[in-house]
Design an enzyme around this catalytic site. Structure first.
Site, PDB file in Angstrom:
ATOM      1  N   HIS A 103       0.838  -1.208   0.000  1.00 32.54           N
ATOM      2  CA  HIS A 103       0.000   0.000   0.000  1.00 32.54           C
ATOM      3  C   HIS A 103       0.876   1.263   0.000  1.00 32.54           C
ATOM      4  CE1 HIS A 103      -3.586   2.410   1.615  1.00 32.54           C
ATOM      5  NE2 HIS A 103      -2.562   3.217   1.815  1.00 32.54           N
ATOM      6  N   GLU A 104       1.893   1.284   0.867  1.00 33.15           N
ATOM      7  CA  GLU A 104       2.754   2.475   0.962  1.00 33.15           C
ATOM      8  C   GLU A 104       3.593   2.648  -0.307  1.00 33.15           C
ATOM      9  OE1 GLU A 104       1.994   4.575   3.104  1.00 33.15           O
ATOM     10  OE2 GLU A 104       0.781   3.179   4.244  1.00 33.15           O
ATOM     11  N   HIS A 163       1.725   4.384  -2.985  1.00 36.72           N
ATOM     12  CA  HIS A 163       1.709   5.841  -2.853  1.00 36.72           C
ATOM     13  C   HIS A 163       2.864   6.475  -3.619  1.00 36.72           C
ATOM     14  CE1 HIS A 163      -1.556   6.897  -0.142  1.00 36.72           C
ATOM     15  NE2 HIS A 163      -1.205   5.967   0.743  1.00 36.72           N
TER      16      HIS A 163
END
Ligand code: NI
Length: 193
Positions: free
Chosen positions: A137-138, A141
């Site tokens: 998820h990070e 980004h």
């Protein structure tokens, strides 16, 4: 003199900084260490599991993740890259830039990320389950991707506070388009305040 770390404002979905690729960090200096300190402060205050620099308005390749959900130990990753993934797992996800939204995302069951730490040393983090999800998820980004870009659309819902539920909230289905509009309104309200 040591500077107190500070909570920074978290950008909401729709803010351009969240939707473009981050730049590589070329030099680890005091500004970067301050950014890392502030990111930790911001993430812990918001009770998040991870945070990317773009979420506090800084388009650099920097993320932090919690070592585990119950601890305040934070892992700092500068210029991280995924070097290994294995398997797939479906699971619920949220994001501090998309507050109160939840949805299912398919993520690797196991992930290995290489990065450098604030001392400039090479590190490798291996995660399974929630940690692998968090790392994926990070790292998303960093390429300007937020979880509604990869969510299973029919799983998307708002968490609405509800004292009649054991969890303290109920879920209310929504669509990607509706959610984007809601965050557009939140950004507009913020501008006006
Ligand atoms: Ni996020």
């Amino acid at each position: 003199m040591t500077r107190q770390s500070a909570v920074r404002r978290i950008a909401y979905c729709g803010d351009p900084v969240l939707h473009r690729p981050a730049s590589r960090v070329r030099r680890i200096d005091d500004d970067l260490r301050t950014l890392l300190d502030d990111m930790t402060e911001t993430m812990l205050e918001a009770n998040g599991l991870g945070l990317a620099a773009a979420q506090v308005g800084v388009p650099l390749s920097v993320v932090i993740v919690r070592a585990d959900a119950d601890s305040d130990t934070v892992i700092e990753l500068i210029n991280p890259r995924m070097i290994e993934i294995e398997g797939e797992e479906d699971g619920a996800e949220g994001c501090l830039s998309l507050p109160t939204l939840r949805g299912s995302v398919l993520r690797p069951a196991r992930a290995v990320v290489e990065a450098i730490d604030r001392e400039g040393d090479e590190i490798a983090i291996e995660g399974e389950g929630m940690m692998a999800r968090c790392l994926a998820h990070e790292l998303d980004h960093l390429v300007g991707r937020v979880f509604i870009d990869v969510v299973e659309p029919e799983s998307l819902c708002w968490l609405r506070p509800d004292e009649h539920e054991d969890t303290g909230y109920r879920t209310e289905p929504t669509t990607i388009e509706e959610a984007r509009k809601a965050f557009d309104r939140m950004r507009e309200q913020r501008k006006g305040s």
